[in-house]
Write an enzyme that holds these catalytic residues in place. Structure first.
Site, mmCIF file in Angstrom:
data_model
loop_
_atom_site.group_PDB
_atom_site.id
_atom_site.type_symbol
_atom_site.label_atom_id
_atom_site.label_comp_id
_atom_site.label_asym_id
_atom_site.label_seq_id
_atom_site.Cartn_x
_atom_site.Cartn_y
_atom_site.Cartn_z
ATOM 1 N N THR A 170 -42.919 -29.400 15.216
ATOM 2 C CA THR A 170 -41.644 -30.037 14.883
ATOM 3 C C THR A 170 -40.830 -29.222 13.888
ATOM 4 O O THR A 170 -39.607 -29.151 13.974
ATOM 5 C CB THR A 170 -41.893 -31.459 14.331
ATOM 6 O OG1 THR A 170 -42.677 -32.159 15.286
ATOM 7 C CG2 THR A 170 -40.594 -32.195 14.095
ATOM 8 N N HIS A 208 -31.313 -31.356 23.953
ATOM 9 C CA HIS A 208 -30.887 -31.000 25.305
ATOM 10 C C HIS A 208 -30.553 -32.255 26.075
ATOM 11 O O HIS A 208 -31.329 -33.209 26.056
ATOM 12 C CB HIS A 208 -32.018 -30.252 26.036
ATOM 13 C CG HIS A 208 -32.423 -28.978 25.378
ATOM 14 N ND1 HIS A 208 -31.701 -27.819 25.517
ATOM 15 C CD2 HIS A 208 -33.466 -28.683 24.564
ATOM 16 C CE1 HIS A 208 -32.298 -26.855 24.824
ATOM 17 N NE2 HIS A 208 -33.362 -27.353 24.237
ATOM 18 N N CYS A 226 -30.116 -17.243 -0.639
ATOM 19 C CA CYS A 226 -30.970 -16.602 -1.656
ATOM 20 C C CYS A 226 -32.428 -16.990 -1.449
ATOM 21 O O CYS A 226 -33.308 -16.468 -2.130
ATOM 22 C CB CYS A 226 -30.499 -16.900 -3.076
ATOM 23 S SG CYS A 226 -31.287 -18.312 -3.859
ATOM 24 N N CYS A 250 -33.574 -20.785 -7.474
ATOM 25 C CA CYS A 250 -33.899 -22.178 -7.806
ATOM 26 C C CYS A 250 -35.376 -22.501 -7.781
ATOM 27 O O CYS A 250 -35.775 -23.565 -8.204
ATOM 28 C CB CYS A 250 -33.137 -23.139 -6.899
ATOM 29 S SG CYS A 250 -33.642 -23.070 -5.170
#
Lengths: 486, 417
Positions: free
Chosen positions: A48, A56, A447, A452
């Protein structure tokens, strides 16, 4: 605890991917006891998350197959599900390009498929019409199939929404619970043994993806075999010099839809995917050849595609039921009653998921499960705040209530500390760096968490009450930091 | 929602933003610095090694010391500083919106100085295949973890890329007891400053492997090894040269990219080579009143040159805000030619009486060469002494205004061997 004293579930679903979560979301509507067992520390960790997210519409599957039945049915449910469950959806449409006369015939075939499969708003258009809609498309494209109803979702977000809604309606979700044994008791019920506990249930839905055959084998079922079809994918920056708004495919081959360029719900793009069969089910590493194939594929669609816009490469495996003409394998076991296979969910698994869920529900009913509506059932689920989508007034309001929403942690995707804290404390909260990323998009941008990650690490450690060196990147043994410096 | 009015709004409180702010304030402008982090100084705060300030202060300072010299001036000059304030949007007419813990802030700016710096190129951008476990860091975030967070990113590292941060980190890791197996560089020459090769690698016995790259990272949970291989002249791995190295950490120092997402929102045109704004000699972008300096404009080698450039941008921005910036229409384009990859600025005014500072870098090392600038066919500048040109060094040349007064046609900058 003595086994007989254990709660007897009506249904246990094994596997928390888009299929398993789809099933528990569907079963939550009924007055039955349901549990989900997931071996990983988060949901949607296998096929997943290694997925392009295209819903689709269903022009592709051969008429008469299970895919042809469930794909259009699932796809049609998505727009309403997105409203009820508050997940992102983007209406993009799909084009399938023809580069030769033979391809044009294939396009006609697909248009015919669409008609037979009951897929509306599919037409053949000319090369000029293609380039009118998408100016950067190759001059070599002679014509295309245009399917107007294709939508795009983030499969992880959908799985989370399914699971959260199910949980809200009483479904038990057990993570880090790897099924190790399944036995059928004298009373006809199953006992499932995991690495942590045992569970009793009347029915089993096996949605264990690439391991579905192994799980079935634990119950003594040897009716099919699963192998992985490995696919490389690339994530492309949301600033592309040749932007597109329609999902683009070349004409398909029997095993694969070909390498597509896909505009995602949040503005970035995916190139995906290659297709090679693998025997090692755990191998989701990617390879240089595959990445090159993807770039070549993108250039075939958009000749001036900028390779420098790729920000991440990854890979996943789609579970393929062998000797099954590439169809899904969804049925009640022939040998063990009350054991439902929801297996071989390769592409278009995301699109089909809600359709598969209803189909599995019907199989359960046919097998004798009594399905009465759940009293007090809540069909809705509210998504957490997405700060980047708020107006200035809303931002002010949110920050006034909680100043942590005024602190941007991820600058590339504009994700605030408030959103990360909320994602950690959600019903199925994030507790890894990647879990935070998939829920909030922090670290998903150009980035790639270079700015972060240390902030996310601190927030995770603080909110989970653990030291930073105990914060996991993703898998169980994946510390980001290995202790303190002197 | 609060609204503020300033002559000059500076986006970013790193070395460029600080110098621009001080210089604008000295022109009597009302100045605000908007800084997303909780402190001023930008990336200098984590650069605790010495080597900054040799040009500007004629002494060797650490990063935080260098930053402090400017932070002190910002305080002395009473410049308004908004910390923990992230700019979300800049418009063409210099409206800047930001958020902080108090909510949304709006700034009406007479002039804007872009000083957002740059980001590091990542594993994804250079497309290293393999598994995606923990333990792969950009050199900069590893530096942050060690120097500011006091955390240990690993125990045995392989470093890819010989950029300055990679070299500095090779030494830093070694000093912290983290083994550095080697530094690998895909190019046939090192990318960092010569002094850093000596001080950070040679002095610690860390090998530098040129024309070699990481071809695969192994380890689903945490990195357990990498595969390296020699590359040919097209930077393609040579089959049969692969070698597996056990390590739990990979550091990447593979280039810096100016952070121009905000510039783009403001409609500022970007140079495809530098990835920074196209500017004229006033460091003004093609959007009037929006200036750029430092690593957001082009990646610099030494912070001192960022400071000098930013001082100029700050001054020009202040003059612009006061309608005092001289501007003629006689702008001519400056082109990079031959081994020269790019120039900053891209436009100059030959008639304004000011000398022009031309900055550039070469694409590959040149053992001996001189910088030559031509206006059309006419040579207007030739460097006197031949020297070595390296891609890691930024060249700065001053072109006398008298040399180009009255010239017609574009200027071209090249290096003759």
């Amino acid at each position: 605890m003595n086994n007989e004293l254990k709660k007897l579930y009506d249904v246990i679903v094994i596997g928390g991917g888009i299929t398993g979560t789809g099933v528990i979301h569907e079963l939550a509507k009924y007055d039955i006891d349901v549990a989900l067992l997931e071996r990983k520390n988060d949901i949607a960790m296998m096929a997943t998350k290694g997925n392009g997210g295209v819903v689709h519409p269903g022009y592709d599957p051969h008429p008469g197959t299970l895919k042809a039945k469930l794909n259009p049915r699932g796809a049609r449910m998505y727009p309403q599900l997105a409203k009820d469950l508050d997940f992102h959806i983007r209406h993009t449409g799909t084009m399938v390009f023809a580069y030769s006369e033979q391809d044009l015939k294939k396009v006609d075939e697909l248009c015919d498929n669409a008609r037979v499969n009951g897929v509306e708003q599919v037409e053949r258009i000319t090369g000029d019409q293609v380039r009118n809609r998408e100016p950067y498309v190759s001059d070599k494209v002679l014509g295309a199939l245009l399917a107007h109803t294709t939508t795009m979702v983030d499969p992880f977000e959908v799985a989370i929404a399914f699971a959260e809604n199910a949980k809200l309606n009483g479904t038990d979700i057990f993570l880090e619970s790897e099924v190790q044994d399944i036995s059928k008791d004298e009373d006809g019920n199953f006992t499932i043994t995991t690495n942590h506990d045992t569970y009793r249930t009347r029915y089993i839905v096996d949605a264990a993806g690439i391991y579905a055959d192994d799980v079935a084998a634990m119950a003594g079922i040897h009716e099919y075999k699963i192998q992985g079809r490995h696919g490389n994918l690339c994530v492309v920056d949301n600033h592309l010099p040749t932007p597109i708004r329609t999902v683009m495919f070349p004409c398909p081959s029997p095993d694969t839809k070909g390498i597509a360029l896909i505009p995602m719900p949040h503005g970035n793009y995916i190139i995906g995917s290659t297709a090679t069969m693998r025997t090692n089910k755990e191998d989701t590493s990617n390879d240089a050849e595959g990445i090159q194939d993807l770039l070549d594929g993108a250039h075939k669609l958009i000749p001036n595609f900028d390779d420098g816009s790729v920000i991440r490469t990854f890979a996943g495996q789609r579970p393929v039921a062998l000797n099954n003409d590439n169809d899904f394998w969804i049925c009640e076991s022939e040998t063990v009653p009350h054991f439902i296979h929801a297996a071989g969910i390769q592409s278009p698994g995301v699109a089909s998921s809600p359709g598969i869920a209803e189909y599995v529900r019907d199989l359960l009913a046919d097998a004798g499960l009594d399905l009465k509506p759940r009293p007090g059932y809540n069909k809705y689920r509210k998504a957490p705040v997405d700060f980047s989508e708020c107006s200035d007034e809303e931002k002010d309001q949110i920050i006034a209530q909680d100043p942590r929403y005024g602190q941007i942690v991820c600058r590339c995707e504009t994700v605030t500390e408030g959103e990360i804290v909320a994602a950690i404390h959600q019903p199925l909260g994030a507790h890894t760096v990647e879990g935070v990323k998939r829920r909030t998009r922090a670290g998903m941008g150009r980035c790639q968490s270079g700015f972060c990650q240390f902030k996310v690490m601190k927030i995770l450690a603080r909110e989970l009450g653990i030291p930073e060196e105990a914060v996991k990147f993703e898998e169980d043994h994946s510390p980001v930091l290995l202790g303190h410096v002197k | 929602m609060k609204t503020y009015k300033y002559d000059v709004v500076i986006v970013g409180g790193g070395p460029a933003g600080l110098a621009a702010a001080v210089s604008a304030k000295k022109q009597q402008a009302k100045v605000a610095i908007l800084e997303r982090n909780g402190e001023l100084g930008g990336i200098l705060e984590q650069c605790i090694h010495a080597g900054f300030g040799l040009h500007v202060f004629k002494e060797e300072l650490t990063g935080p010391e260098y930053a402090e010299r400017f932070i002190d001036q910002v305080e002395d000059l009473d410049i308004d500083v908004f910390l923990n304030t992230m700019v979300l949007d800049i418009t063409k007419d210099r409206h800047v919106s930001a958020i902080c813990g108090e909510g949304v802030l709006h700034f009406e700016a007479g002039a804007v100085v872009l000083a957002m710096g740059c980001r590091e190129r990542t594993r994804g951008a250079i497309r290293i295949p393999g598994d995606r476990g923990a333990g792969v860091f950009t050199a900069g975030i590893a530096q942050r973890y060690i120097n500011l967070e006091n955390m240990k990113p690993g125990t045995k590292a392989v470093i890819l890329g010989s950029g300055d941060i990679g070299l500095i980190m090779a030494r830093r890791l070694t000093l912290e007891g983290i083994e550095v197996e080697g530094v690998y560089e895909i190019m046939p020459y090192p990318n960092g400053l010569y002094r850093n090769i000596i001080n950070c690698l040679d002095d610690f016995g860390i090998p530098l492997h040129l024309s070699t790259t990481i071809t695969r990272i192994n380890g689903k949970d945490r990195v357990h090894s990498v595969e390296v291989a020699k590359v040919d002249e097209h930077r393609q791995p040579i089959p049969g040269t692969e070698r597996e190295i056990a390590c739990d950490t990979v550091l990447l120092s593979v280039g810096l990219i100016p952070e121009n997402e905000l510039s783009r929102k403001a409609g500022v045109a970007l140079d495809p080579v530098t990835k920074g704004p196209v500017v004229d000699e006033n460091l003004e972008t093609e959007v009037p009143g929006i200036f750029a300096c430092g690593n957001v404009l082009h990646v610099h080698d030494v912070v001192d040159y960022v400071t000098t450039e930013a001082e100029e941008a700050g001054e020009k921005a202040a003059l612009y805000a006061k309608n005092a910036l001289k501007k003629s229409d006689a702008s001519v384009a400056v082109h990079a030619e031959g081994p020269v990859r790019y120039t900053v600025p891209e436009f100059v005014d030959p008639e304004d009486g000011a000398d022009k500072k031309i900055k550039f870098r070469v694409g590959a090392p040149i053992e001996k060469g001189v910088t030559v600038i031509k206006a059309g066919e006419k040579e207007v500048y030739r460097e006197k002494k031949a020297h070595r040109f390296l891609p890691s060094n930024m060249e700065i040349h001053t072109l006398k205004c008298s040399a180009i007064a009255g010239v017609r046609g574009d200027l071209t900058v090249s290096v003759e061997e």
